[in-house]
Motif scaffolding. Structure first.
Motif, mmCIF file in Angstrom:
data_model
loop_
_atom_site.group_PDB
_atom_site.id
_atom_site.type_symbol
_atom_site.label_atom_id
_atom_site.label_comp_id
_atom_site.label_asym_id
_atom_site.label_seq_id
_atom_site.Cartn_x
_atom_site.Cartn_y
_atom_site.Cartn_z
ATOM 1 N N VAL A 200 27.809 18.988 46.010
ATOM 2 C CA VAL A 200 28.014 19.546 44.678
ATOM 3 C C VAL A 200 26.939 19.027 43.729
ATOM 4 O O VAL A 200 26.616 17.838 43.740
ATOM 5 C CB VAL A 200 29.417 19.179 44.139
ATOM 6 C CG1 VAL A 200 29.608 19.703 42.716
ATOM 7 C CG2 VAL A 200 30.493 19.736 45.061
ATOM 8 N N ARG A 201 26.385 19.943 42.949
ATOM 9 C CA ARG A 201 25.392 19.582 41.943
ATOM 10 C C ARG A 201 25.852 20.057 40.587
ATOM 11 O O ARG A 201 26.492 21.105 40.461
ATOM 12 C CB ARG A 201 24.034 20.220 42.278
ATOM 13 C CG ARG A 201 22.926 19.875 41.292
ATOM 14 C CD ARG A 201 21.607 20.518 41.690
ATOM 15 N NE ARG A 201 21.625 21.963 41.504
ATOM 16 C CZ ARG A 201 21.397 22.565 40.341
ATOM 17 N NH1 ARG A 201 21.181 21.858 39.249
ATOM 18 N NH2 ARG A 201 21.417 23.875 40.259
ATOM 19 N N LYS A 202 25.545 19.297 39.564
ATOM 20 C CA LYS A 202 25.891 19.670 38.194
ATOM 21 C C LYS A 202 24.775 20.550 37.625
ATOM 22 O O LYS A 202 23.671 20.089 37.404
ATOM 23 C CB LYS A 202 26.079 18.423 37.336
ATOM 24 C CG LYS A 202 26.395 18.720 35.872
ATOM 25 C CD LYS A 202 27.812 19.254 35.702
ATOM 26 C CE LYS A 202 28.840 18.159 35.889
ATOM 27 N NZ LYS A 202 30.225 18.629 35.577
ATOM 28 N N ASP A 203 25.090 21.828 37.404
ATOM 29 C CA ASP A 203 24.124 22.739 36.801
ATOM 30 C C ASP A 203 24.347 22.756 35.292
ATOM 31 O O ASP A 203 25.495 22.806 34.838
ATOM 32 C CB ASP A 203 24.302 24.151 37.374
ATOM 33 C CG ASP A 203 23.280 25.130 36.836
ATOM 34 O OD1 ASP A 203 22.183 25.207 37.400
ATOM 35 O OD2 ASP A 203 23.584 25.814 35.831
ATOM 36 N N PRO A 204 23.266 22.700 34.500
ATOM 37 C CA PRO A 204 23.433 22.618 33.047
ATOM 38 C C PRO A 204 24.140 23.815 32.437
ATOM 39 O O PRO A 204 24.751 23.693 31.365
ATOM 40 C CB PRO A 204 21.991 22.506 32.526
ATOM 41 C CG PRO A 204 21.125 22.978 33.651
ATOM 42 C CD PRO A 204 21.855 22.643 34.896
ATOM 43 N N LYS A 205 24.095 24.971 33.083
ATOM 44 C CA LYS A 205 24.739 26.178 32.535
ATOM 45 C C LYS A 205 26.036 26.536 33.250
ATOM 46 O O LYS A 205 26.974 27.030 32.626
ATOM 47 C CB LYS A 205 23.772 27.363 32.619
ATOM 48 C CG LYS A 205 22.543 27.226 31.731
ATOM 49 C CD LYS A 205 21.663 28.467 31.851
ATOM 50 C CE LYS A 205 20.434 28.350 30.954
ATOM 51 N NZ LYS A 205 19.546 29.556 31.075
ATOM 52 N N LEU A 206 26.091 26.280 34.557
ATOM 53 C CA LEU A 206 27.219 26.756 35.357
ATOM 54 C C LEU A 206 28.219 25.669 35.709
ATOM 55 O O LEU A 206 29.297 25.967 36.229
ATOM 56 C CB LEU A 206 26.697 27.413 36.634
ATOM 57 C CG LEU A 206 25.748 28.607 36.427
ATOM 58 C CD1 LEU A 206 25.192 29.073 37.767
ATOM 59 C CD2 LEU A 206 26.471 29.742 35.720
ATOM 60 N N GLY A 207 27.892 24.416 35.453
ATOM 61 C CA GLY A 207 28.785 23.321 35.809
ATOM 62 C C GLY A 207 28.613 22.908 37.254
ATOM 63 O O GLY A 207 27.504 22.960 37.803
ATOM 64 N N ASP A 208 29.702 22.508 37.912
ATOM 65 C CA ASP A 208 29.641 22.061 39.300
ATOM 66 C C ASP A 208 29.436 23.256 40.233
ATOM 67 O O ASP A 208 30.240 24.195 40.247
ATOM 68 C CB ASP A 208 30.928 21.332 39.696
ATOM 69 C CG ASP A 208 31.034 19.963 39.046
ATOM 70 O OD1 ASP A 208 29.994 19.448 38.594
ATOM 71 O OD2 ASP A 208 32.149 19.418 38.986
#
Length: 316
Positions: A200-208
């Motif tokens: 899992v990666r934290k995307d600045p726009k989409l979240g996890d």
């Protein structure tokens, strides 16, 4: 490094055909692991070929006429930047990525990039270079070039900028000619620590969001079926743009819902990973880890959340 489309190599595992032996919705793992079907192709040639619009004919080293001020710009205070694809990357005081060349040597330091090569790959001057946070100043040195100028070295490796990098954070020189690579703070080639098969990666726009072992975004197709049995409706030419995610072991995942995390064998014989029983894919239009260019494509493709849900999909 950019490509128009990443072609996927849909390679079946050498192991026996993998069957879905656990009902969807129950905890289950996979019995074999396949390679992720992602990866961009490096530009051909030793230095790349990226002529600017309206520029004179290419000199064969790439980046003709672009950002040539970097040839003499002082390095300033070196810094460490975090890149989604490469991890820790060394930059100059302006945030421009620093590179190393495989044809050079570190012991002893020697630069093999002169003439037109040095126009496309401006050597970083050793004057005024200082070590910022996270950089061992003992690794900073210099080498005398054939023209008598002093070039910065990191761990013995001569440092360069790339003329096609026009702003802080650009890493367009990575992998050019399979000889040019972004520098890590210790002078080695920058590389991201190995990721799990799925994480899992934290995307600045989409979240996890879910990513594969190469850091590429994982997607879900709204026309697929999960219950009672997973069915992929992306077949034929669709797979050229939406490569399947190959199976990974359940214990080779991090942050994902384990229920429904299993593999299926498609009618075309390709093995595919499911998340909450939904078939999973990458997108050939994502040119680098961290890209989410497939989000919302055709109103049917959406980034996968860790529980298998399509992020941002319209409510039914």
């Amino acid at each position: 490094m950019k490509t128009s489309w990443r072609s996927a190599s849909l390679v079946a595992s050498a192991a026996a055909v993998l069957a879905l032996t656990t009902a969807c919705g129950q905890d289950g793992g996979t019995s074999s692991v396949g390679s992720q079907n992602v990866g961009a192709t490096a530009p051909a040639g030793g230095y790349g070929s990226v002529p600017a619009a309206g520029a004179s004919p290419s000199n064969g080293y790439g980046a003709d006429g672009q950002n040539l001020g970097t040839q003499t710009t002082p390095a300033g205070k070196l810094a460490v930047a975090e890149d989604a694809e490469l991890g820790k990357v060394l930059t100059d005081g302006s945030g421009l990525t620093l590179y190393r060349f495989d044809d050079d040597t570190a012991e002893p330091p020697k630069s093999s990039c002169d003439g037109d090569c040095a126009t496309a790959w401006p050597p970083v001057p050793a004057d005024d270079a200082t070590a910022g946070a996270g950089i061992d100043k003992a690794l900073l040195g210099e080498v005398t070039r054939t023209d008598g100028s002093k070039q910065l070295t990191i761990g013995g490796w001569p440092a360069y900028r790339y003329a096609k990098d026009t702003k802080a954070g650009d890493i367009t020189g990575q992998g050019v000619g399979k000889k040019w690579f972004a520098l890590a703070p210790d002078g080695k080639k920058a590389t991201l620590a190995s990721l799990p098969g799925l994480s899992v990666r934290k995307d600045p726009k989409l979240g996890d969001i879910v990513v594969d072992k190469n850091g590429h975004t994982v997607y879900r197709f709204l026309k697929d079926v999960a219950w009672p049995d997973p069915i992929s409706n992306c077949t034929g030419a669709c797979l050229d743009k939406w490569p399947v995610v190959a199976p990974v072991e359940a214990n080779d995942t991090k942050g994902l819902k384990k229920s429904g995390l299993m593999a299926i064998t498609r009618p075309d014989g390709i093995k595919q990973m499911t998340i909450d029983c939904w078939p999973s894919y990458t997108f050939a239009g994502d040119e680098a880890p961290g890209d989410t260019n497939g989000q919302g494509v055709g109103g049917t493709w959406y980034v996968m959340a860790p529980d298998g849900k399509p992020i941002g999909a319209p409510k039914k």
